[in-house]
Design an enzyme around this catalytic site. Structure first.
Site, PDB file in Angstrom:
ATOM      1  N   CYS A 113      32.634  37.155  23.013  1.00 39.48           N
ATOM      2  CA  CYS A 113      31.309  37.717  22.732  1.00 39.48           C
ATOM      3  C   CYS A 113      31.186  39.210  23.021  1.00 39.48           C
ATOM      4  O   CYS A 113      30.947  40.026  22.135  1.00 39.48           O
ATOM      5  CB  CYS A 113      30.241  37.005  23.558  1.00 39.48           C
ATOM      6  SG  CYS A 113      30.196  35.227  23.327  1.00 39.48           S
ATOM      7  N   ASP A 155      29.800  36.422  16.080  1.00 41.75           N
ATOM      8  CA  ASP A 155      30.588  37.395  16.853  1.00 41.75           C
ATOM      9  C   ASP A 155      32.071  37.053  16.838  1.00 41.75           C
ATOM     10  O   ASP A 155      32.928  37.909  16.752  1.00 41.75           O
ATOM     11  CB  ASP A 155      30.054  37.544  18.294  1.00 41.75           C
ATOM     12  CG  ASP A 155      29.938  36.231  19.042  1.00 41.75           C
ATOM     13  OD1 ASP A 155      30.195  35.154  18.455  1.00 41.75           O
ATOM     14  OD2 ASP A 155      29.583  36.267  20.237  1.00 41.75           O
ATOM     15  N   ASN A 156      32.365  35.743  16.925  1.00 35.21           N
ATOM     16  CA  ASN A 156      33.755  35.268  16.864  1.00 35.21           C
ATOM     17  C   ASN A 156      33.717  33.829  16.389  1.00 35.21           C
ATOM     18  O   ASN A 156      32.642  33.245  16.249  1.00 35.21           O
ATOM     19  CB  ASN A 156      34.454  35.394  18.221  1.00 35.21           C
ATOM     20  CG  ASN A 156      33.662  34.792  19.371  1.00 35.21           C
ATOM     21  OD1 ASN A 156      33.065  35.514  20.181  1.00 35.21           O
ATOM     22  ND2 ASN A 156      33.619  33.469  19.434  1.00 35.21           N
TER      23      ASN A 156
END
Ligand SMILES: *[C@@H]1O[C@H](CO)[C@@H](O)[C@H](O)[C@H]1NC(C)=O
Ligand SMILES: *[C@@H]1O[C@H](CO)[C@@H](O)[C@H](O)[C@H]1NC(C)=O
Ligand SMILES: *[C@@H]1O[C@H](CO)[C@@H](O)[C@H](O)[C@H]1NC(C)=O
Ligand SMILES: *[C@@H]1O[C@H](CO)[C@@H](O)[C@H](O)[C@H]1NC(C)=O
Ligand SMILES: *[C@@H]1O[C@H](CO)[C@@H](O)[C@H](O)[C@H]1NC(C)=O
Ligand SMILES: *[C@@H]1O[C@H](CO)[C@@H](O)[C@H](O)[C@H]1NC(C)=O
Ligand SMILES: *[C@@H]1O[C@H](CO)[C@@H](O)[C@H](O)[C@H]1NC(C)=O
Ligand SMILES: *[C@@H]1O[C@H](CO)[C@@H](O)[C@H](O)[C@H]1NC(C)=O
Ligand SMILES: *[C@@H]1O[C@H](CO)[C@@H](O)[C@H](O)[C@H]1NC(C)=O
Ligand SMILES: *[C@@H]1O[C@H](CO)[C@@H](O)[C@H](O)[C@H]1NC(C)=O
Ligand SMILES: *[C@@H]1O[C@H](CO)[C@@H](O)[C@H](O)[C@H]1NC(C)=O
Ligand SMILES: *[C@@H]1O[C@H](CO)[C@@H](O)[C@H](O)[C@H]1NC(C)=O
Length: 653
Positions: free
Chosen positions: A86, A328-329
């Site tokens: 994050c 974010d990922n």
């Protein structure tokens, strides 16, 4: 209900003035002087979820995302984060830099945290400041960065004209939403679910933003579908809105070919992964339960998209607004035997959903052109009308504008960065420990392990590879074209073919460039590798050969140049980026302005403060009722209250 809700919203807003028609009226948000401009620059609504996968098909279960963004925009299938965590991913996106240059490399100190971001001074020089300077109004609703919470809420995130952030430690309790707007005291919304609060806050601000005439950037960062705290205990799933809890009860976690693989594959992995036991039936069942919870939780995100698009339509500005959807990922659930989590370089964690709808972006197109989170800041600046020659363009960008690629997503020159629209070499890195997001136990995870590594990923039409070097010296090589699930490690020390060694030699040299690259060296890493004339044979006789792709670099004329290159290595496994632990560098750091690694544009970070937090407010209830789907911001706001001084004191201890 979706269509009904849109109808309701459009009905409520019907007859309102459009943004352009209202140009010249006073600006309710700033108290006057809105600039009239009938050819206004486009607005940007940036929606970024938390830990949402692409490779586990979660977006297939979001009908509004499909209808409003995928069908009406372009779906980029090769968008990546350069660090699958994050805080690093977010700070990298906000600065337009690799995480080795921000040095925000973890969620906690010494690697990262909000306090480190502030201490480094990078918060005085990032995306919202630049967009403001370019004449945009900038607002932010949602998760800020790990470590922003009740202990430091008044260290307001700088640059935004309005920022309303979720506060730790409550951020992962979906049913105890606590926020701070512009540094004001923490506000608690009892009886509400965090995702509804996020949606109503975003709509409230979008109403303001679309009533004034400056172009705007609205960033919406829901915490969903991150794992939660649930009824007094850490959980390993997100908590959906109550009204979605009965959906997808038959869904099962996708058993991709790399799900819970056999020992013959698992033992080819490195570091902590090679020792993981097979997931037993309990672990597989748990993955299914988590998957169902994630799909349920994402319905709340679909409602955000639905309401945002409806308001942009009702205000008449949807055609002049870029809407970007991403995470974010990524996330894995059982891939490579890891029951749950992110933080790895494999595709499930780094390749993320990315959809763009907006002016001149073709509708219903799927594009394979690669891009990175750190390209977004330059892209937003180019939407604002700046370019790399502008005085206001930050000197330290490692990314580049994607605007051309968004508007021509099927034009693929396929020759790497700096050569047309394509980018071939992606640098992916990580520092620190990894926690498995599942209940504790040998088969279910829960422990913390060393997870420091550097990876180069080649994403192209002809060649697709991933090459990783771990802090313990182990390496992995995957031929993604032949082995898309990254099962067969071609770099195993006892079994490397000559052909694969030639690939490793090229990728090692490229990683030597990208692991410490800044600016143009990140955009065009092949160009840094200049084989001298002595190593060239018949096929290249000049001394000024400029490489630009792996296909070209594989020419045997360059064999000795690449075989002799210094190798990527670590002295030991550290939890943060310590330059001396990672020598050698190419070029050597002492030859670079400011010492390289972004240090010319940030300050040293010694004595990073901790962000204490103990929960003083808890609830056994689940919120997000059916009726709350149609509630107004005013109703929610009326139910809110400040945290008491006693509650704050009990939280920060
Ligand atoms: C509005 O414009 C007037 C006249 O140009 C200027 O004096 C004033 O400072 C402006 N106000 C704001 C809030 O920008
Ligand atoms: C209106 O916006 C366009 C596009 O950004 C810009 O070129 C132009 O100068 C602006 N006009 C006014 C009057 O602000
Ligand atoms: C984009 O397209 C790919 C390939 O067809 C698909 O797997 C992915 O789910 C799509 N993304 C979204 C958000 O629909
Ligand atoms: C670093 O600190 C100095 C001195 O306090 C300050 O002037 C400078 O702006 C800081 N640089 C950054 C990038 O924060
Ligand atoms: C936006 O403008 C409309 C129409 O004038 C008005 O009804 C609404 O209250 C305004 N919203 C805000 C937040 O000012
Ligand atoms: C789950 O599957 C069963 C049997 O196929 C079906 O009866 C039930 O309606 C399904 N439940 C949901 C929530 O889809
Ligand atoms: C870049 O911006 C400058 C002004 O800042 C302008 O003069 C130049 O034409 C722009 N270049 C391109 C390629 O748009
Ligand atoms: C490839 O890139 C070059 C330079 O950016 C551009 O001029 C050319 O039109 C591109 N080729 C194709 C087929 O798009
Ligand atoms: C799986 O392993 C866990 C942790 O060791 C254990 O608690 C559980 O009973 C096992 N489940 C099965 C079905 O064997
Ligand atoms: C990580 O590696 C370092 C260096 O080898 C070691 O000292 C440390 O104990 C390891 N930490 C964990 C959690 O395994
Ligand atoms: C990164 O941050 C850590 C912790 O503040 C610091 O010790 C280290 O020197 C930094 N590394 C670089 C390259 O700036
Ligand atoms: C929400 O409002 C819509 C439109 O009026 C209505 O059809 C729907 O039933 C409402 N939902 C709830 C749960 O009240």
């Amino acid at each position: 209900m979706g269509a009904a809700a849109v109808a309701l919203l459009v009905g409520l807003l019907a007859g309102l003035l459009t943004r352009h028609a209202s140009a010249g009226t006073s600006d309710p948000a700033t108290g006057g002087n809105a600039t009239t401009n009938s050819t206004s620059r486009p607005n940007i609504v940036f929606i970024m979820t938390d830990d949402q996968d692409k490779r586990l098909y979660s977006t297939d279960y979001q009908p509004v995302l499909q209808r409003e963004l995928v069908a009406k925009g372009t779906n980029f299938t090769n968008h990546y984060t350069t660090q699958a965590l994050c805080c690093p991913a977010r700070s990298s996106m906000l600065r337009g830099q690799q995480t080795h240059n921000t040095n925000i490399t973890n969620v906690v100190k010494p690697g990262g945290s909000y306090n480190k971001w502030v201490l480094s001074g990078q918060d005085t020089d990032y995306l919202p400041h630049w967009m403001n300077a370019a004449g945009y109004r900038t607002e932010y609703i949602g998760k800020v960065m790990n470590g922003y919470g009740v202990s430091n809420y008044n260290v307001t995130p700088k640059g935004w004209d309005h920022v309303d952030g979720l506060l730790e430690p409550y951020i992962d309790d979906y049913n105890v939403p606590i926020w701070s707007a512009n540094g004001d005291k923490p506000v608690y919304y009892p009886g509400w679910h965090q995702t509804d609060v996020t949606r109503l806050k975003a709509l409230d601000r979008l109403d303001v933003l679309t009533n004034q005439s400056d172009p705007f950037l609205l960033t919406i960062t829901p915490f969903t579908p991150h794992v939660a705290y649930e009824q007094g205990n850490p959980s390993s799933r997100p908590i959906p809105l109550q009204r979605h809890m009965e959906q997808f009860l038959n869904a099962t976690a996708p058993q991709t070919p790399n799900f819970n693989p056999a020992a013959a594959y698992q033992t080819q992995k490195s570091g902590w992964l090679q020792y993981l036991l097979p997931m037993n039936d309990s672990a597989v069942d748990f993955a299914d339960f988590v998957y169902q919870s994630r799909l349920q939780a994402l319905q709340g995100i679909d409602e955000i998209i639905e309401d945002v698009v409806a308001m942009l339509e009702a205000k008449g500005v949807v055609d002049n607004t870029y809407i970007i959807y991403t995470s974010d990922n990524g996330y894995h659930l059982g891939q490579h035997r890891v029951p749950g989590g992110k933080s790895l370089f494999y595709n499930e964690d780094t390749n993320i959903p990315f959809v763009v709808r907006g002016p001149s972006v073709p509708q219903g197109v799927v594009s394979t052109l690669p891009s990175l989170h750190l390209d977004l800041a330059p892209t937003f600046l180019s939407i604002a009308g700046l370019n790399a020659s502008s005085a206001a363009w930050p000197p330290f960008f490692d990314g580049r504008s994607l605007l051309d690629q968004w508007q021509a997503p099927l034009v693929n020159n396929a020759t790497g960065a700096g050569h047309g629209n394509s980018r071939e070499a992606l640098n992916i890195e990580y520092w620190g420990l990894v926690g498995i997001e599942a209940p504790s136990g040998p088969e279910l995870g829960g422990s913390y392990y060393n997870n420091t590594y550097k990876t180069i990923r080649i994403v192209g039409d002809e060649q697709n590879w991933a090459y990783a070097v771990w802090c313990n010296g182990q390496t992995e090589l995957y031929n993604i074209s032949a082995d898309p699930y990254e099962l067969t490690n071609l770099a195993r020390a006892d079994n490397v073919s000559a052909e694969h060694q030639r690939v490793i030699n090229r990728l090692n040299a490229l990683l030597m460039v990208t692991k410490s690259c800044e600016q143009e060296r990140c955009r065009d890493p092949w160009a840094q590798l200049v084989p001298d004339s002595n190593s060239s044979s018949s096929s290249s006789s000049t001394t000024d050969t400029v490489l630009y792709s792996l296909v070209q670099a594989l020419d045997e004329a360059y064999d000795s140049f690449f075989a002799d290159f210094e190798t990527v290595q670590f002295d030991t496994c550290m939890q943060y980026q310590w330059a001396d632990n990672e020598t050698p560098f190419f070029p050597p750091l002492d030859t670079l302005d400011g010492g390289g690694l972004g240090r010319a544009w940030r300050n040293e970070t010694v004595d990073i403060a901790a962000s204490p937090g103990t929960r003083s407010i808890q609830t056994p209830n689940y919120y997000g009722t059916a009726a709350q789907r149609n509630a107004t911001f005013a109703q929610m706001d009326a139910a809110s209250r400040y945290m008491t001084e006693a509650e704050i004191a009990a939280t920060i201890g």
